[in-house]
Design a protein around this motif. Structure first.
Motif, PDB file in Angstrom:
ATOM      1  N   ARG A 228       0.835  -1.210   0.000  1.00  0.00           N
ATOM      2  CA  ARG A 228       0.000   0.000   0.000  1.00  0.00           C
ATOM      3  C   ARG A 228       0.867   1.257   0.000  1.00  0.00           C
ATOM      4  O   ARG A 228       0.499   2.295   0.548  1.00  0.00           O
ATOM      5  N   SER A 229       2.033   1.172  -0.607  1.00  0.00           N
ATOM      6  CA  SER A 229       2.885   2.355  -0.747  1.00  0.00           C
ATOM      7  C   SER A 229       3.925   2.084  -1.829  1.00  0.00           C
ATOM      8  O   SER A 229       4.200   0.926  -2.158  1.00  0.00           O
ATOM      9  N   GLY A 230       4.495   3.143  -2.337  1.00  0.00           N
ATOM     10  CA  GLY A 230       5.542   3.024  -3.344  1.00  0.00           C
ATOM     11  C   GLY A 230       5.701   4.351  -4.066  1.00  0.00           C
ATOM     12  O   GLY A 230       4.884   5.258  -3.914  1.00  0.00           O
ATOM     13  N   SER A 231       6.787   4.457  -4.807  1.00  0.00           N
ATOM     14  CA  SER A 231       7.025   5.704  -5.525  1.00  0.00           C
ATOM     15  C   SER A 231       7.907   5.424  -6.733  1.00  0.00           C
ATOM     16  O   SER A 231       8.845   4.624  -6.646  1.00  0.00           O
ATOM     17  N   VAL A 232       7.583   6.069  -7.836  1.00  0.00           N
ATOM     18  CA  VAL A 232       8.437   5.949  -9.022  1.00  0.00           C
ATOM     19  C   VAL A 232       8.847   7.345  -9.474  1.00  0.00           C
ATOM     20  O   VAL A 232       8.040   8.275  -9.437  1.00  0.00           O
TER      21      VAL A 232
ATOM     22  N   LEU B 159      -3.528   3.121  -4.531  1.00  0.00           N
ATOM     23  CA  LEU B 159      -2.727   2.107  -3.808  1.00  0.00           C
ATOM     24  C   LEU B 159      -1.700   2.785  -2.892  1.00  0.00           C
ATOM     25  O   LEU B 159      -0.889   2.099  -2.251  1.00  0.00           O
ATOM     26  N   GLY B 160      -1.677   4.118  -2.906  1.00  0.00           N
ATOM     27  CA  GLY B 160      -0.671   4.829  -2.108  1.00  0.00           C
ATOM     28  C   GLY B 160       0.646   4.986  -2.857  1.00  0.00           C
ATOM     29  O   GLY B 160       1.687   5.242  -2.254  1.00  0.00           O
ATOM     30  N   VAL B 161       0.591   4.834  -4.185  1.00  0.00           N
ATOM     31  CA  VAL B 161       1.814   4.908  -4.992  1.00  0.00           C
ATOM     32  C   VAL B 161       1.864   6.252  -5.724  1.00  0.00           C
ATOM     33  O   VAL B 161       0.888   6.663  -6.362  1.00  0.00           O
ATOM     34  N   ARG B 162       3.010   6.924  -5.626  1.00  0.00           N
ATOM     35  CA  ARG B 162       3.210   8.208  -6.301  1.00  0.00           C
ATOM     36  C   ARG B 162       4.069   8.000  -7.547  1.00  0.00           C
ATOM     37  O   ARG B 162       4.934   7.118  -7.565  1.00  0.00           O
ATOM     38  N   ALA B 163       3.827   8.824  -8.561  1.00  0.00           N
ATOM     39  CA  ALA B 163       4.640   8.757  -9.784  1.00  0.00           C
ATOM     40  C   ALA B 163       4.969  10.179 -10.229  1.00  0.00           C
ATOM     41  O   ALA B 163       4.072  11.003 -10.416  1.00  0.00           O
ATOM     42  N   ASN B 164       6.246  10.454 -10.363  1.00  0.00           N
ATOM     43  CA  ASN B 164       6.692  11.782 -10.798  1.00  0.00           C
ATOM     44  C   ASN B 164       7.809  11.623 -11.819  1.00  0.00           C
ATOM     45  O   ASN B 164       8.412  10.550 -11.941  1.00  0.00           O
TER      46      ASN B 164
ATOM     47  N   VAL C 160      15.537  13.959  -7.430  1.00  0.00           N
ATOM     48  CA  VAL C 160      15.029  12.587  -7.315  1.00  0.00           C
ATOM     49  C   VAL C 160      14.872  12.200  -5.844  1.00  0.00           C
ATOM     50  O   VAL C 160      13.848  11.640  -5.441  1.00  0.00           O
ATOM     51  N   VAL C 161      15.897  12.511  -5.045  1.00  0.00           N
ATOM     52  CA  VAL C 161      15.852  12.136  -3.621  1.00  0.00           C
ATOM     53  C   VAL C 161      14.663  12.820  -2.952  1.00  0.00           C
ATOM     54  O   VAL C 161      13.938  12.206  -2.163  1.00  0.00           O
ATOM     55  N   PHE C 162      14.430  14.078  -3.298  1.00  0.00           N
ATOM     56  CA  PHE C 162      13.270  14.785  -2.728  1.00  0.00           C
ATOM     57  C   PHE C 162      11.967  14.092  -3.129  1.00  0.00           C
ATOM     58  O   PHE C 162      11.135  13.766  -2.268  1.00  0.00           O
ATOM     59  N   LEU C 163      11.800  13.836  -4.415  1.00  0.00           N
ATOM     60  CA  LEU C 163      10.538  13.236  -4.881  1.00  0.00           C
ATOM     61  C   LEU C 163      10.342  11.833  -4.316  1.00  0.00           C
ATOM     62  O   LEU C 163       9.211  11.388  -4.105  1.00  0.00           O
TER      63      LEU C 163
ATOM     64  N   ARG D 144       5.308  13.499   0.034  1.00  0.00           N
ATOM     65  CA  ARG D 144       4.263  12.472   0.123  1.00  0.00           C
ATOM     66  C   ARG D 144       2.956  12.867  -0.561  1.00  0.00           C
ATOM     67  O   ARG D 144       2.156  12.008  -0.919  1.00  0.00           O
ATOM     68  N   ASN D 145       2.722  14.176  -0.728  1.00  0.00           N
ATOM     69  CA  ASN D 145       1.507  14.586  -1.433  1.00  0.00           C
ATOM     70  C   ASN D 145       1.798  15.178  -2.807  1.00  0.00           C
ATOM     71  O   ASN D 145       1.012  15.958  -3.339  1.00  0.00           O
ATOM     72  N   ILE D 146       2.938  14.797  -3.367  1.00  0.00           N
ATOM     73  CA  ILE D 146       3.279  15.257  -4.714  1.00  0.00           C
ATOM     74  C   ILE D 146       3.259  14.052  -5.645  1.00  0.00           C
ATOM     75  O   ILE D 146       4.017  13.088  -5.462  1.00  0.00           O
TER      76      ILE D 146
END
Ligand SMILES: NC(=O)c1ccc[n+]([C@@H]2O[C@H](COP(=O)([O-])OP(=O)(O)OC[C@H]3O[C@@H](n4cnc5c(N)ncnc54)[C@H](O)[C@@H]3O)[C@@H](O)[C@H]2O)c1
Length: 248
Positions: free
Chosen positions: A126-130, A168-173, A220-223, A229-231
């Protein structure tokens, strides 16, 4: 347990610095690259226990093996950074289908294959980020139709994933750098031309500065971090202002 990040193209000029900076931010990093020697060299500069994972990211089987291995070893995957990329410079008129297809395969299909393979893990967590490394060129470029198109498509993939995977709680930037002095640009120019190009390019940017790999890695490290978390669904240009239209 450390958070885990896969960086593709981690043997490259940007990927290696991104992997190093994610490790400095507390991530267990997995350096994925088809150039194993380059990934090993990048890993040697990272303290702790970075993992090198040789893989051709355009090969669905290789990608599946990579994700299975990460799941087996670490049981989680928090961040995917898609930095592997290529550029083939040709005017549209002389563009071969092979150059177009290869560019699309590495720059768009690769990130899609990897993210597709990771979705089941992210659904469980229920979390992740790309973070996808696009390019300023997505706004248009000269004699690099295939590259510009691929980097625009990567933005399309990014925003689609932001919408589809958000629940799903996954962010993509995406991060879109302008010209950075890495071996990447040596594919199209010799060193003298590259220096001349850098001079011209720098003069064109509002800040009159060349972007360095660390500038891209910082974004990248920031994102990738909880501070963002809300971006999601954003394209962060790291271009010294080169994404802005010049004043006529
Ligand atoms: N350097 C720049 O000026 C610049 C500017 C804007 C965007 N970018 C983007 O940043 C990303 C990284 O660029 P870089 O300067 O580090 O390039 P680089 O050429 O130094 O590194 C790219 C890495 O990707 C790997 N790679 C290529 N195809 C692969 C595949 N199929 N499977 C696995 N690995 C593969 C290569 O082996 C290499 O190590 C690229 O996506 C590029 O389009 C670069």
């Amino acid at each position: 347990m450390d958070k885990v990040a896969i960086v593709t193209g981690a043997g490259g000029g940007l990927g290696s610095v991104i992997a190093r900076e994610l490790a400095a931010d507390g991530f267990q990093v997995v350096l994925a690259d088809r150039d194993e020697a380059a990934a090993e060299a990048a890993a040697a500069a990272i303290p702790g226990s970075p993992v090198v994972a040789p893989a051709d990211l355009t090969d669905a089987e290789d990608v599946r093996r990579l994700v299975d291995e990460v799941a087996r070893r670490f049981g989680r995957l928090d961040v995917v950074v898609n930095s592997a990329g290529i550029e083939r410079v040709h005017p549209l008129e002389s563009m071969s289908e092979a150059d177009w297809d290869t560019t699309m395969d590495v720059n768009v299909k690769g990130p899609m294959l990897l993210c597709r393979a990771v979705v089941p893990l992210w659904r469980e967590q229920r979390s992740g980020s790309v973070v996808n490394i696009s390019s300023r060129a997505w706004l248009g470029g000269s004699a690099n139709t295939a590259y510009a198109s691929s980097k625009a498509a990567l933005v399309g993939l990014t925003v689609s994933m932001a919408v589809e995977l958000g629940p799903l709680g996954v962010r993509a930037n995406a991060v879109a750098p302008s010209f950075v002095r890495t071996l990447f640009n040596r594919q199209r120019t010799d060193i003298t031309d590259q220096e001349r190009m850098i001079e011209r390019y720098t003069a064109f940017t509002p800040l009159r500065r060349l972007v360095e790999p660390i500038d891209v890695a910082n974004a990248v490290v920031f994102l990738a971090s909880e501070r963002a978390r809300n971006i999601t669904g954003e394209v962060l240009h790291v271009c010294a202002g080169a994404q802005l239209p010049p004043i006529p």
